[in-house]
Design a protein around this motif. Sequence first.
Motif, PDB file in Angstrom:
ATOM      1  N   LEU A  67       0.820  -1.206   0.000  1.00 27.80           N
ATOM      2  CA  LEU A  67       0.000   0.000   0.000  1.00 27.80           C
ATOM      3  C   LEU A  67       0.856   1.260   0.000  1.00 27.80           C
ATOM      4  O   LEU A  67       0.493   2.269  -0.616  1.00 27.80           O
ATOM      5  CB  LEU A  67      -0.944   0.012   1.205  1.00 27.80           C
ATOM      6  CG  LEU A  67      -2.092  -0.986   1.201  1.00 27.80           C
ATOM      7  CD1 LEU A  67      -3.074  -0.668   2.316  1.00 27.80           C
ATOM      8  CD2 LEU A  67      -2.818  -1.015  -0.140  1.00 27.80           C
ATOM      9  N   THR A  68       1.998   1.216   0.677  1.00 24.99           N
ATOM     10  CA  THR A  68       2.864   2.392   0.676  1.00 24.99           C
ATOM     11  C   THR A  68       3.499   2.589  -0.692  1.00 24.99           C
ATOM     12  O   THR A  68       3.652   3.722  -1.161  1.00 24.99           O
ATOM     13  CB  THR A  68       3.937   2.289   1.767  1.00 24.99           C
ATOM     14  OG1 THR A  68       3.329   1.945   3.016  1.00 24.99           O
ATOM     15  CG2 THR A  68       4.671   3.613   1.934  1.00 24.99           C
TER      16      THR A  68
ATOM     17  N   SER B 163       3.540  -2.578  11.733  1.00 24.41           N
ATOM     18  CA  SER B 163       3.178  -1.426  10.915  1.00 24.41           C
ATOM     19  C   SER B 163       1.685  -1.322  10.657  1.00 24.41           C
ATOM     20  O   SER B 163       1.209  -0.265  10.237  1.00 24.41           O
ATOM     21  CB  SER B 163       3.937  -1.470   9.583  1.00 24.41           C
ATOM     22  OG  SER B 163       3.645  -2.655   8.876  1.00 24.41           O
ATOM     23  N   LEU B 164       0.929  -2.394  10.894  1.00 24.78           N
ATOM     24  CA  LEU B 164      -0.527  -2.295  10.782  1.00 24.78           C
ATOM     25  C   LEU B 164      -1.130  -1.718  12.057  1.00 24.78           C
ATOM     26  O   LEU B 164      -2.000  -0.850  12.009  1.00 24.78           O
ATOM     27  CB  LEU B 164      -1.139  -3.668  10.472  1.00 24.78           C
ATOM     28  CG  LEU B 164      -0.746  -4.318   9.145  1.00 24.78           C
ATOM     29  CD1 LEU B 164      -1.528  -5.608   8.944  1.00 24.78           C
ATOM     30  CD2 LEU B 164      -0.972  -3.377   7.969  1.00 24.78           C
ATOM     31  N   ALA B 165      -0.664  -2.196  13.200  1.00 29.48           N
ATOM     32  CA  ALA B 165      -1.152  -1.659  14.478  1.00 29.48           C
ATOM     33  C   ALA B 165      -0.527  -0.309  14.797  1.00 29.48           C
ATOM     34  O   ALA B 165      -1.066   0.465  15.582  1.00 29.48           O
ATOM     35  CB  ALA B 165      -0.845  -2.651  15.594  1.00 29.48           C
TER      36      ALA B 165
ATOM     37  N   ARG C 259     -12.734   3.822  10.663  1.00 28.93           N
ATOM     38  CA  ARG C 259     -11.683   3.696  11.677  1.00 28.93           C
ATOM     39  C   ARG C 259     -10.289   3.808  11.080  1.00 28.93           C
ATOM     40  O   ARG C 259      -9.308   4.011  11.800  1.00 28.93           O
ATOM     41  CB  ARG C 259     -11.819   2.387  12.446  1.00 28.93           C
ATOM     42  CG  ARG C 259     -11.530   1.144  11.641  1.00 28.93           C
ATOM     43  CD  ARG C 259     -11.720  -0.102  12.493  1.00 28.93           C
ATOM     44  NE  ARG C 259     -11.378  -1.321  11.787  1.00 28.93           N
ATOM     45  CZ  ARG C 259     -12.171  -1.943  10.930  1.00 28.93           C
ATOM     46  NH1 ARG C 259     -13.376  -1.430  10.682  1.00 28.93           N
ATOM     47  NH2 ARG C 259     -11.795  -3.049  10.333  1.00 28.93           N
ATOM     48  N   PHE C 260     -10.157   3.663   9.749  1.00 26.66           N
ATOM     49  CA  PHE C 260      -8.854   3.800   9.117  1.00 26.66           C
ATOM     50  C   PHE C 260      -8.455   5.253   8.914  1.00 26.66           C
ATOM     51  O   PHE C 260      -7.286   5.533   8.622  1.00 26.66           O
ATOM     52  CB  PHE C 260      -8.846   3.093   7.757  1.00 26.66           C
ATOM     53  CG  PHE C 260      -8.938   1.586   7.834  1.00 26.66           C
ATOM     54  CD1 PHE C 260      -8.778   0.923   9.048  1.00 26.66           C
ATOM     55  CD2 PHE C 260      -9.187   0.834   6.707  1.00 26.66           C
ATOM     56  CE1 PHE C 260      -8.866  -0.450   9.131  1.00 26.66           C
ATOM     57  CE2 PHE C 260      -9.270  -0.550   6.773  1.00 26.66           C
ATOM     58  CZ  PHE C 260      -9.115  -1.188   7.990  1.00 26.66           C
ATOM     59  N   ASP C 261      -9.401   6.162   9.046  1.00 29.47           N
ATOM     60  CA  ASP C 261      -9.091   7.581   8.865  1.00 29.47           C
ATOM     61  C   ASP C 261      -8.152   8.025   9.988  1.00 29.47           C
ATOM     62  O   ASP C 261      -8.492   7.963  11.167  1.00 29.47           O
ATOM     63  CB  ASP C 261     -10.384   8.400   8.897  1.00 29.47           C
ATOM     64  CG  ASP C 261     -10.159   9.863   8.503  1.00 29.47           C
ATOM     65  OD1 ASP C 261      -9.046  10.201   8.060  1.00 29.47           O
ATOM     66  OD2 ASP C 261     -11.105  10.657   8.627  1.00 29.47           O
ATOM     67  N   GLY C 262      -6.967   8.486   9.627  1.00 31.64           N
ATOM     68  CA  GLY C 262      -5.996   8.933  10.621  1.00 31.64           C
ATOM     69  C   GLY C 262      -5.165   7.839  11.244  1.00 31.64           C
ATOM     70  O   GLY C 262      -4.343   8.116  12.128  1.00 31.64           O
ATOM     71  N   SER C 263      -5.326   6.594  10.786  1.00 28.22           N
ATOM     72  CA  SER C 263      -4.497   5.518  11.333  1.00 28.22           C
ATOM     73  C   SER C 263      -3.049   5.699  10.896  1.00 28.22           C
ATOM     74  O   SER C 263      -2.743   6.427   9.939  1.00 28.22           O
ATOM     75  CB  SER C 263      -5.009   4.155  10.861  1.00 28.22           C
ATOM     76  OG  SER C 263      -4.714   3.966   9.480  1.00 28.22           O
TER      77      SER C 263
ATOM     78  N   LEU D  98      -0.967   3.633   9.388  1.00 24.34           N
ATOM     79  CA  LEU D  98      -0.683   3.182   8.028  1.00 24.34           C
ATOM     80  C   LEU D  98      -1.302   4.117   6.994  1.00 24.34           C
ATOM     81  O   LEU D  98      -0.682   4.409   5.963  1.00 24.34           O
ATOM     82  CB  LEU D  98      -1.189   1.756   7.824  1.00 24.34           C
ATOM     83  CG  LEU D  98      -0.914   1.172   6.431  1.00 24.34           C
ATOM     84  CD1 LEU D  98       0.578   1.175   6.109  1.00 24.34           C
ATOM     85  CD2 LEU D  98      -1.476  -0.245   6.314  1.00 24.34           C
ATOM     86  N   THR D  99      -2.516   4.590   7.251  1.00 22.84           N
ATOM     87  CA  THR D  99      -3.133   5.538   6.321  1.00 22.84           C
ATOM     88  C   THR D  99      -2.290   6.797   6.197  1.00 22.84           C
ATOM     89  O   THR D  99      -2.049   7.297   5.085  1.00 22.84           O
ATOM     90  CB  THR D  99      -4.558   5.897   6.781  1.00 22.84           C
ATOM     91  OG1 THR D  99      -5.374   4.712   6.784  1.00 22.84           O
ATOM     92  CG2 THR D  99      -5.189   6.925   5.860  1.00 22.84           C
TER      93      THR D  99
END
Length: 393
Positions: free
Chosen positions: A89-90, A119-121, A155-159, A161-162
Amino acid sequence: MTDAPLLPRWGHSTLADLLPSISAHLGLAEAGVPSIDLPASSRYVLVLVDGLGYDVLQQGLAVAPYCAGLFGDAQQLTATVPSTTATSLTSLGTGVGPAAHGMVGYSFRDPRTGVVFNSLAWDTPTAPEDLQTQTTWFERLALAGHASHAVVPARFDGSGLTRAALRGQVVSGLVREDDEDDLVARAVAASRAGDRSLVYVYERMLDHTAHAHGVGHPAWRNQLARIDAMLERLRAALDDDVVMLVTGDHGMVDVPADRRIIFEDTPALREGVDQFGGEGRFRQLYTTDPLGVAQRWASELGDRAWVRTRDEAIAEGWFGAVPSADVAGRIGDVVAAMRDDWAVMSLSLPGELALVGMHGSLTRAEMVVPLLVDDPAHDWGDAQDWNDGAEDW
């Protein structure tokens, strides 16, 4: 069994080449000439299905009629090294390989703390923008005044990894991940924003199901059938001038119980290893004795793995260009990419022991992902020409 690992064709047909190719059609001069052949359009919707490898999709076409209708013209792209979500994804977001963006695996050593983190958590205090400093193509599009939206779980907004991989998008967050009505409505609305637009849609349940049950399991086939129907529905709802693209971030390999090597139970693997990272199919080992550790792992694993020191893997082009010292230090001093359906597991990571489907290594099943193109405004009959020479994979 192949004799050599399958490495990305950097700058030609990898996930890192996809957004620059789209951005070139959206009018960004800095994108240059597209390296991936795409229909010209001012609007694209890119659906990334986590775990959608080329080979596993081919195996499941009987339950995926929409994808089957596009598969004959599917292009073959490669994931990154390792073939895992955070790294792929990166590379997708930044348009560069892991040697440049520094997200070198599922878990790797943070050079600022010296600790291996997930890197996911994102269980490290280091800010994502400090660890991954490359400008994303979403940021470039925003600077050019073009809309780019992400239709992903809220919930991925601002994580972490995002922020590291995909920053620059306007997130249109799904409150309920299983609400396909909401997903389709948000993607259609985002595709109509501005004169030019790129919409990124993320679907994760195929990967989740393969991890839990394996590829080909009835639950996996049911997920593929559901996703296929969702894709067909989304395509029908989009305007005809929108080009819809479907790809994956990696493939998948099922690992039987008798093909799991336990790190703690194997003295030759434990000796000299100070820190243990990566995942079952791609281990990253941190040590003050890289040559000794590499020799012991190569001797113990034999033809079950490709074992390299960091310097050897970099020289062979596993991670793309030669990394800076900062990025190089994140990669294991020794890396072990498992062959066939083997894995090296750790009792200290009990969550991994429950997995059936795995990925991360350099086999075709894990490295090659499809690029499906649905463009109702044009005849996409030339795509097969692009695949001339596909036997080279």
